[in-house]
Write an enzyme that holds these catalytic residues in place. Structure first.
Site, PDB file in Angstrom:
ATOM      1  N   GLN A 174       0.915  -1.170   0.028  1.00 43.17           N
ATOM      2  CA  GLN A 174       0.024  -0.056  -0.035  1.00 43.17           C
ATOM      3  C   GLN A 174       0.819   1.084  -0.068  1.00 43.17           C
ATOM      4  O   GLN A 174       0.530   2.351  -0.339  1.00 43.17           O
ATOM      5  CB  GLN A 174      -0.962   0.112   1.202  1.00 43.17           C
ATOM      6  CG  GLN A 174      -1.982  -0.934   1.123  1.00 43.17           C
ATOM      7  CD  GLN A 174      -2.855  -0.799   2.144  1.00 43.17           C
ATOM      8  OE1 GLN A 174      -2.705  -1.375   3.313  1.00 43.17           O
ATOM      9  NE2 GLN A 174      -4.037  -0.097   2.268  1.00 43.17           N
ATOM     10  N   GLU A 208      -5.032  -7.536   5.914  1.00 43.82           N
ATOM     11  CA  GLU A 208      -3.388  -7.152   5.563  1.00 43.82           C
ATOM     12  C   GLU A 208      -3.002  -8.388   4.904  1.00 43.82           C
ATOM     13  O   GLU A 208      -2.350  -8.153   3.914  1.00 43.82           O
ATOM     14  CB  GLU A 208      -2.994  -6.772   6.821  1.00 43.82           C
ATOM     15  CG  GLU A 208      -3.493  -5.630   7.337  1.00 43.82           C
ATOM     16  CD  GLU A 208      -3.710  -4.234   6.479  1.00 43.82           C
ATOM     17  OE1 GLU A 208      -2.776  -4.276   5.572  1.00 43.82           O
ATOM     18  OE2 GLU A 208      -4.542  -3.545   6.834  1.00 43.82           O
TER      19      GLU A 208
END
Length: 167
Positions: A51, A133
């Site tokens: 990210q 995640e």
């Protein structure tokens, strides 16, 4: 520490699978500290390395009731129990929320920054963040879990202010 640039959908790095880290070097400690600062600056509860533009198998998580963030190297969900529908958001897709199915409980195995194995049994928001995640580092976004597009909605500007993202 520094706030890193957030990668947003449709950035192709978000769809790439992260790579294992050979050796945990001091630079990784600095990088994860920057990831935590970046996550906090965006009011998130989790952040995966891709990210912020890195294809390392690393994620950080800090839900509201945690004093210290979890730093996870090579996190892997080893067990899932149950299923529930939850509203989820993502720092890489700001201003949107979606209804997805997540596990009630998860077991995760990872390494800490000291190279030692960490085993986590989690439920509720922590389980959700761990699944979210680990999906990220495998190139999967929460929108991939939507049953249909009507399960995704855009927040009105006043709703988005002060809302923390599930990631």
């Amino acid at each position: 520490m520094a706030i890193l640039n957030m990668r947003l959908v449709p950035d192709p790095i978000l769809r790439k699978q992260a790579k294992k880290i050979g050796k945990i070097l001091p630079a990784l400690k600095r990088f994860t500290a920057d990831m935590v600062e970046t996550m906090h600056s965006h009011n998130g509860v989790g952040l995966a390395a891709n990210q912020v533009g890195s294809l390392q198998k690393v994620a950080v998580i800090q839900i509201p009731d945690m004093e210290e963030p979890l730093i996870l190297v090579h996190p892997e969900v080893t067990r899932r129990e149950g299923e529930r529908e939850v509203v989820e958001g993502c720092l890489s897709l700001p201003g949107y929320r979606g209804m997805v199915k997540r596990s009630v409980k998860v077991r995760v195995r990872a390494l800490g920054l000291d190279g030692k194995v960490i085993r986590i049994n989690a439920e509720e928001l922590l389980a959700q963040a761990l699944e979210h995640e680990t999906d990220h580092i495998n190139g999967i976004l929460y929108v991939d879990h939507l049953e249909s597009h009507d399960k995704l909605w855009k927040l009105e500007p006043q709703e988005a202010v002060g809302q923390s993202e599930a990631n």
